[in-house]
Write a protein that holds these residues in place. Structure first.
Motif, PDB file in Angstrom:
ATOM      1  N   GLU A  32      32.734  39.141  34.024  1.00  0.00           N
ATOM      2  CA  GLU A  32      32.822  40.342  34.366  1.00  0.00           C
ATOM      3  C   GLU A  32      34.227  41.176  34.817  1.00  0.00           C
ATOM      4  OE1 GLU A  32      30.138  41.351  37.774  1.00  0.00           O
ATOM      5  OE2 GLU A  32      30.397  39.369  38.622  1.00  0.00           O
ATOM      6  N   ARG A  33      34.449  42.177  34.566  1.00  0.00           N
ATOM      7  CA  ARG A  33      35.507  42.842  35.044  1.00  0.00           C
ATOM      8  C   ARG A  33      35.196  43.624  36.591  1.00  0.00           C
ATOM      9  NH1 ARG A  33      36.736  45.727  29.406  1.00  0.00           N
ATOM     10  NH2 ARG A  33      37.207  43.780  28.415  1.00  0.00           N
ATOM     11  N   LEU A  34      36.131  42.981  37.454  1.00  0.00           N
ATOM     12  CA  LEU A  34      36.070  43.517  39.321  1.00  0.00           C
ATOM     13  C   LEU A  34      37.352  44.121  39.281  1.00  0.00           C
ATOM     14  CD1 LEU A  34      34.019  40.522  40.796  1.00  0.00           C
ATOM     15  CD2 LEU A  34      33.186  42.951  40.340  1.00  0.00           C
ATOM     16  N   ALA A  35      37.271  44.890  40.006  1.00  0.00           N
ATOM     17  CA  ALA A  35      38.535  45.450  40.724  1.00  0.00           C
ATOM     18  C   ALA A  35      38.866  44.404  41.928  1.00  0.00           C
ATOM     19  CB  ALA A  35      38.343  46.959  41.494  1.00  0.00           C
ATOM     20  N   PHE A  36      40.227  44.326  42.489  1.00  0.00           N
ATOM     21  CA  PHE A  36      40.494  43.300  43.181  1.00  0.00           C
ATOM     22  C   PHE A  36      39.861  43.532  44.474  1.00  0.00           C
ATOM     23  CE2 PHE A  36      43.393  41.701  46.638  1.00  0.00           C
ATOM     24  CZ  PHE A  36      43.270  40.485  46.422  1.00  0.00           C
ATOM     25  N   GLY A  37      39.643  44.735  45.119  1.00  0.00           N
ATOM     26  CA  GLY A  37      38.972  44.812  46.405  1.00  0.00           C
ATOM     27  C   GLY A  37      37.443  44.364  46.209  1.00  0.00           C
ATOM     28  N   ALA A  38      36.723  44.631  45.185  1.00  0.00           N
ATOM     29  CA  ALA A  38      35.368  43.980  45.127  1.00  0.00           C
ATOM     30  C   ALA A  38      35.229  42.528  44.992  1.00  0.00           C
ATOM     31  CB  ALA A  38      34.842  44.809  43.747  1.00  0.00           C
ATOM     32  N   MET A  39      36.214  41.964  44.202  1.00  0.00           N
ATOM     33  CA  MET A  39      36.458  40.579  44.487  1.00  0.00           C
ATOM     34  C   MET A  39      36.610  39.880  45.574  1.00  0.00           C
ATOM     35  SD  MET A  39      38.892  37.842  42.115  1.00  0.00           S
ATOM     36  CE  MET A  39      40.339  38.313  43.445  1.00  0.00           C
ATOM     37  N   ILE A  40      37.490  40.541  46.173  1.00  0.00           N
ATOM     38  CA  ILE A  40      37.809  39.936  47.738  1.00  0.00           C
ATOM     39  C   ILE A  40      36.348  40.259  48.615  1.00  0.00           C
ATOM     40  CG2 ILE A  40      38.743  40.616  49.784  1.00  0.00           C
ATOM     41  CD1 ILE A  40      40.504  38.971  47.777  1.00  0.00           C
ATOM     42  N   GLU A  41      35.726  41.267  48.429  1.00  0.00           N
ATOM     43  CA  GLU A  41      34.432  41.542  49.347  1.00  0.00           C
ATOM     44  C   GLU A  41      33.205  40.378  48.923  1.00  0.00           C
ATOM     45  OE1 GLU A  41      33.542  43.525  51.758  1.00  0.00           O
ATOM     46  OE2 GLU A  41      35.622  43.995  51.776  1.00  0.00           O
ATOM     47  N   ARG A  42      33.269  40.247  47.731  1.00  0.00           N
ATOM     48  CA  ARG A  42      32.240  39.125  47.268  1.00  0.00           C
ATOM     49  C   ARG A  42      32.854  37.920  47.821  1.00  0.00           C
ATOM     50  NH1 ARG A  42      30.498  40.156  40.948  1.00  0.00           N
ATOM     51  NH2 ARG A  42      29.978  42.165  41.179  1.00  0.00           N
ATOM     52  N   VAL A  43      34.011  37.447  47.812  1.00  0.00           N
ATOM     53  CA  VAL A  43      34.637  36.200  48.465  1.00  0.00           C
ATOM     54  C   VAL A  43      34.341  36.175  49.891  1.00  0.00           C
ATOM     55  CG1 VAL A  43      36.557  34.788  49.138  1.00  0.00           C
ATOM     56  CG2 VAL A  43      36.415  35.534  46.835  1.00  0.00           C
ATOM     57  N   ALA A  74      56.079  39.136  41.760  1.00  0.00           N
ATOM     58  CA  ALA A  74      55.273  39.289  40.594  1.00  0.00           C
ATOM     59  C   ALA A  74      53.782  39.105  40.601  1.00  0.00           C
ATOM     60  CB  ALA A  74      56.075  38.418  39.585  1.00  0.00           C
ATOM     61  N   ALA A  75      53.299  38.212  41.572  1.00  0.00           N
ATOM     62  CA  ALA A  75      51.999  38.097  41.707  1.00  0.00           C
ATOM     63  C   ALA A  75      51.281  39.101  42.332  1.00  0.00           C
ATOM     64  CB  ALA A  75      51.713  36.815  42.548  1.00  0.00           C
ATOM     65  N   LEU A  76      52.172  39.682  43.415  1.00  0.00           N
ATOM     66  CA  LEU A  76      51.623  40.917  44.017  1.00  0.00           C
ATOM     67  C   LEU A  76      51.568  42.194  43.102  1.00  0.00           C
ATOM     68  CD1 LEU A  76      50.923  42.103  46.854  1.00  0.00           C
ATOM     69  CD2 LEU A  76      53.412  42.624  46.957  1.00  0.00           C
ATOM     70  N   GLU A  77      52.355  42.314  42.359  1.00  0.00           N
ATOM     71  CA  GLU A  77      52.232  43.628  41.230  1.00  0.00           C
ATOM     72  C   GLU A  77      51.315  43.485  40.350  1.00  0.00           C
ATOM     73  OE1 GLU A  77      54.199  46.163  41.442  1.00  0.00           O
ATOM     74  OE2 GLU A  77      55.266  45.516  43.203  1.00  0.00           O
ATOM     75  N   ARG A  78      50.730  42.109  39.889  1.00  0.00           N
ATOM     76  CA  ARG A  78      49.485  42.020  39.240  1.00  0.00           C
ATOM     77  C   ARG A  78      48.262  42.309  39.868  1.00  0.00           C
ATOM     78  NH1 ARG A  78      52.320  37.149  37.961  1.00  0.00           N
ATOM     79  NH2 ARG A  78      50.985  35.798  39.283  1.00  0.00           N
ATOM     80  N   LEU A  79      48.309  42.475  41.052  1.00  0.00           N
ATOM     81  CA  LEU A  79      47.133  43.036  41.784  1.00  0.00           C
ATOM     82  C   LEU A  79      46.799  44.533  41.597  1.00  0.00           C
ATOM     83  CD1 LEU A  79      47.486  41.346  45.450  1.00  0.00           C
ATOM     84  CD2 LEU A  79      45.921  40.701  43.590  1.00  0.00           C
ATOM     85  N   THR A  80      47.920  45.208  41.067  1.00  0.00           N
ATOM     86  CA  THR A  80      47.730  46.671  40.813  1.00  0.00           C
ATOM     87  C   THR A  80      47.691  46.980  39.574  1.00  0.00           C
ATOM     88  OG1 THR A  80      49.936  47.011  41.016  1.00  0.00           O
ATOM     89  CG2 THR A  80      48.825  47.293  43.024  1.00  0.00           C
ATOM     90  N   THR A  81      47.496  45.920  38.603  1.00  0.00           N
ATOM     91  CA  THR A  81      47.499  46.072  37.044  1.00  0.00           C
ATOM     92  C   THR A  81      46.190  45.335  36.771  1.00  0.00           C
ATOM     93  OG1 THR A  81      49.632  45.423  37.081  1.00  0.00           O
ATOM     94  CG2 THR A  81      48.735  45.344  34.838  1.00  0.00           C
ATOM     95  N   ASP A  82      45.403  46.250  35.594  1.00  0.00           N
ATOM     96  CA  ASP A  82      44.247  45.783  34.993  1.00  0.00           C
ATOM     97  C   ASP A  82      44.705  44.464  34.214  1.00  0.00           C
ATOM     98  OD1 ASP A  82      42.821  47.703  36.064  1.00  0.00           O
ATOM     99  OD2 ASP A  82      42.780  48.962  34.345  1.00  0.00           O
ATOM    100  N   LEU A  83      43.895  43.368  34.318  1.00  0.00           N
ATOM    101  CA  LEU A  83      44.359  42.161  33.613  1.00  0.00           C
ATOM    102  C   LEU A  83      42.906  41.664  32.966  1.00  0.00           C
ATOM    103  CD1 LEU A  83      46.353  40.164  36.433  1.00  0.00           C
ATOM    104  CD2 LEU A  83      47.179  41.391  34.246  1.00  0.00           C
ATOM    105  N   VAL A  84      42.759  42.144  31.987  1.00  0.00           N
ATOM    106  CA  VAL A  84      41.408  42.012  31.185  1.00  0.00           C
ATOM    107  C   VAL A  84      41.707  41.242  30.022  1.00  0.00           C
ATOM    108  CG1 VAL A  84      39.899  43.103  29.775  1.00  0.00           C
ATOM    109  CG2 VAL A  84      40.864  44.228  31.898  1.00  0.00           C
ATOM    110  N   ALA A  85      41.034  39.736  29.976  1.00  0.00           N
ATOM    111  CA  ALA A  85      41.125  39.123  28.857  1.00  0.00           C
ATOM    112  C   ALA A  85      39.935  39.408  27.900  1.00  0.00           C
ATOM    113  CB  ALA A  85      40.804  37.691  29.246  1.00  0.00           C
ATOM    114  N   GLU A  86      40.534  39.707  26.809  1.00  0.00           N
ATOM    115  CA  GLU A  86      39.327  40.047  25.593  1.00  0.00           C
ATOM    116  C   GLU A  86      39.179  38.825  25.008  1.00  0.00           C
ATOM    117  OE1 GLU A  86      36.663  41.125  23.537  1.00  0.00           O
ATOM    118  OE2 GLU A  86      37.520  42.669  24.609  1.00  0.00           O
ATOM    119  N   HIS A  87      37.852  38.007  25.184  1.00  0.00           N
ATOM    120  CA  HIS A  87      37.262  36.841  24.816  1.00  0.00           C
ATOM    121  C   HIS A  87      36.328  36.855  23.828  1.00  0.00           C
ATOM    122  CE1 HIS A  87      34.859  37.728  28.677  1.00  0.00           C
ATOM    123  NE2 HIS A  87      33.836  37.482  27.587  1.00  0.00           N
TER     124      HIS A  87
END
Length: 112
Positions: A32-43, A74-87
């Protein structure tokens, strides 16, 4: 798209066993595609102890990352970028079916 390590391991075995995967590269994202904040809340919800979220402005964190090391920036900047893998190709070629991201407390317990 947070992904389970076990799902990735199973994908490696499935890709190795498939004749359709030779000389191919696959993007593998989670179920599933989750925003970073939603992922952190689940953790946070899965942790066996109470945690208190502490929002930190991104600007000062970027400044500290620049001082500390460029790879961290660079890792920090990825938090504000949509990283979607088309699988879809992985699904078609070797049956990739990742699970949704719902960690539970057992994920944080070290196994022997």
């Amino acid at each position: 798209q947070p992904v389970h390590a076990q799902d990735l391991a199973e994908a490696c075995v499935a890709a190795w066993a498939s004749t359709r995967t030779c000389n191919r590269i696959y993007a593998l994202g989670g179920g599933e595609r989750l925003a970073f904040g939603a992922m952190i809340e689940r953790v946070r919800a899965s942790l066996p102890t109470f945690t208190l979220p502490l929002p930190v402005p991104l600007g000062p964190v970027r400044g500290l990352a620049r001082i500390a090391h460029s790879a961290r920036l660079a890792a920090l900047e990825r938090l504000t970028t949509d990283l979607v893998a088309e699988h879809a190709p992985a699904t078609a070629d070797f049956g990739w079916r990742p699970r949704a991201f719902h960690p539970d407390a057992s994920a944080w317990i070290a196994s022997d």
